[in-house]
Design a protein around this motif. Structure first.
Motif, PDB file in Angstrom:
ATOM      1  N   LEU A 155      33.966  37.440  41.798  1.00  0.00           N
ATOM      2  CA  LEU A 155      34.450  36.200  41.763  1.00  0.00           C
ATOM      3  C   LEU A 155      34.670  35.474  40.451  1.00  0.00           C
ATOM      4  N   ARG A 156      33.953  36.093  39.296  1.00  0.00           N
ATOM      5  CA  ARG A 156      34.150  35.472  38.151  1.00  0.00           C
ATOM      6  C   ARG A 156      35.440  35.882  37.353  1.00  0.00           C
ATOM      7  N   VAL A 157      36.298  36.407  38.069  1.00  0.00           N
ATOM      8  CA  VAL A 157      37.805  36.850  37.517  1.00  0.00           C
ATOM      9  C   VAL A 157      38.673  35.875  38.192  1.00  0.00           C
ATOM     10  N   VAL A 158      39.415  34.959  37.315  1.00  0.00           N
ATOM     11  CA  VAL A 158      40.326  34.393  37.649  1.00  0.00           C
ATOM     12  C   VAL A 158      41.661  34.762  37.296  1.00  0.00           C
ATOM     13  N   PHE A 159      42.693  34.723  38.220  1.00  0.00           N
ATOM     14  CA  PHE A 159      43.701  35.216  37.764  1.00  0.00           C
ATOM     15  C   PHE A 159      44.696  34.382  37.121  1.00  0.00           C
TER      16      PHE A 159
END
Ligand SMILES: Cc1ncc(COP(=O)(O)O)c(C=O)c1O
Length: 380
Positions: free
Chosen positions: A64-68
């Motif tokens: 969830l700490r990867v943002v697209f």
């Protein structure tokens, strides 16, 4: 046709990337994170699976700490604009792409102090220079992992240790290395990792993202619909929604997921080994041609598959045109969106001819490219 412009975008894409995108468009084609019907749930699943694959690939504990985002440029803007303000000091290098330099120059006009560490003419950075440049108000170090002009690799582990010990944010631009070189956010102490989907991760254009380390809060770059907390007029404060306003490029993310899984299946170490060998072969072949100047460290162990050169007496644009028209070799000439890197190398303002190798580049293609350059030098 020989495609040696992988540093701009990788080509071809693995068949499963095209298949995943076609399947999504044919069978799902709904919005993610919005409605509750089965197609919308399937679209959300597609996005989440890509998020998980990216997290696994970079050793990120919490997907969830990867943002697209749309690309590395947007990720870099989010990381820098979201964390730096008046009175902050940021350290960078003289090998950066304009996707780092331009946001920094814009921030400088708003009162952020920018220190540019001079790299060697071969594109290498001395970590001690970073250490020496740290001041009490330093907040961030932002660096390119692999140069898009001469491929030089930054000493990321050493710098990560320095930023970790000094309590600074370490933002790494992995546009040229993600998918081509092993990257581990834990081992390298990377706080913010900007990646693009359309290069060595083998995804389509219009995909990219930013990993935001645990405990780091960034201001939003844009605000709007997220599909979550619809009762609120204020932007949600949790990840990834805070930084994913508006409909995502879900079809692109379906392709990116297939791309990163392809890279994991092949093995990034295997890809790196093959590219290192081909880079070595290309550098040696070009160096053996009278009238050719090859730039950089000339050492495949210290660079990625990006090789820059010039030919005596021929302009870069003429070389590019002749390679395309006479030899069907696609490459990029000029300044490669990195004027500061060319100033460091002494190749500003004319630039260089750049061959960018990719996952699918073959030995025969490298030999044919060397042969074509030889013929151009011989006046053919
Ligand atoms: C080193 C580097 N940083 C940033 C970028 C920008 O990447 P994107 O086109 O995904 O925004 C590039 C693209 O070539 C690059 O090579």
């Amino acid at each position: 046709m020989i495609y040696l412009d992988n540093a701009a975008t990788s080509r071809p894409k693995p068949p499963e990337v095209i298949q995943a995108m076609t399947d999504f468009m044919n069978n799902v084609c709904a919005n993610s994170g919005r409605s509750g019907h089965r197609l919308a749930i399937e679209a959300s699943r597609t996005v989440y699976e890509t998020r998980e694959s990216i997290a696994e690939f970079f050793n990120i504990a919490n997907p969830l700490r990867v943002v697209f985002t749309l690309n590395a440029t947007e990720s870099l803007n989010l990381a820098m604009r979201g964390s730096l303000g008046t009175g902050d000091h940021v350290i960078t290098s003289s090998m950066e792409h304009n996707s780092v330099m331009r946001p920094l120059r814009a921030l400088e006009a708003q009162g952020v102090e920018v220190t540019v560490i001079q790299c060697s003419q071969q594109g290498f950075l001395d970590p001690n220079d970073i250490d020496k440049a740290i001041e009490p108000h330093t907040k961030m170090v932002v660096l390119n992992h692999g140069s898009n002009v001469i491929g030089s690799l930054a000493p990321v582990e050493e710098i990560g240790r320095i930023t970790w010990d000094s309590g600074l944010l370490f933002l790494l631009d992995t546009a040229q290395t993600a998918g081509a070189y092993p990257i581990d956010v834990e081992k390298m102490h990377i706080d913010l990792l900007a990646f693009t989907g359309h290069k060595s991760l083998c995804g389509p254009q219009g995909t990219g993202g930013l990993y935001i380390g645990e405990g780091i809060k960034l201001d939003a770059l844009k605000w709007g619909g997220t599909g979550s907390r619809s009762e609120e007029e204020y932007q949600p404060d949790f990840l990834p929604d805070k930084h994913e306003s508006g409909t995502l490029n879900v079809v692109g993310l379906a392709g990116l997921g297939a791309g990163v899984r392809f890279v994991m299946r092949e093995g990034v170490e295997t890809i790196r080994k093959r590219e290192r060998y081909l880079t070595h072969r290309l550098i040696s072949g070009l160096l053996a041609i009278p009238g050719v100047t090859v730039y950089g460290g000339l050492d495949a162990d210290r660079q990625i598959g990006v090789v820059s050169f010039n030919i005596d007496g021929l302009s870069q644009s003429e070389v590019g045109l002749r390679l395309d028209e006479d030899y069907e070799i696609m490459c990029r000439v000029g300044l490669h969106c990195a004027p500061i890197a060319h100033k460091t190398m002494g190749t500003f303002p004319d630039g260089t001819v750049r061959f960018g190798l990719g996952t699918f580049t073959t030995e025969d293609e490298i030999d044919a490219a060397i042969q074509a350059v030889r013929k151009l030098c011989e006046g053919n």
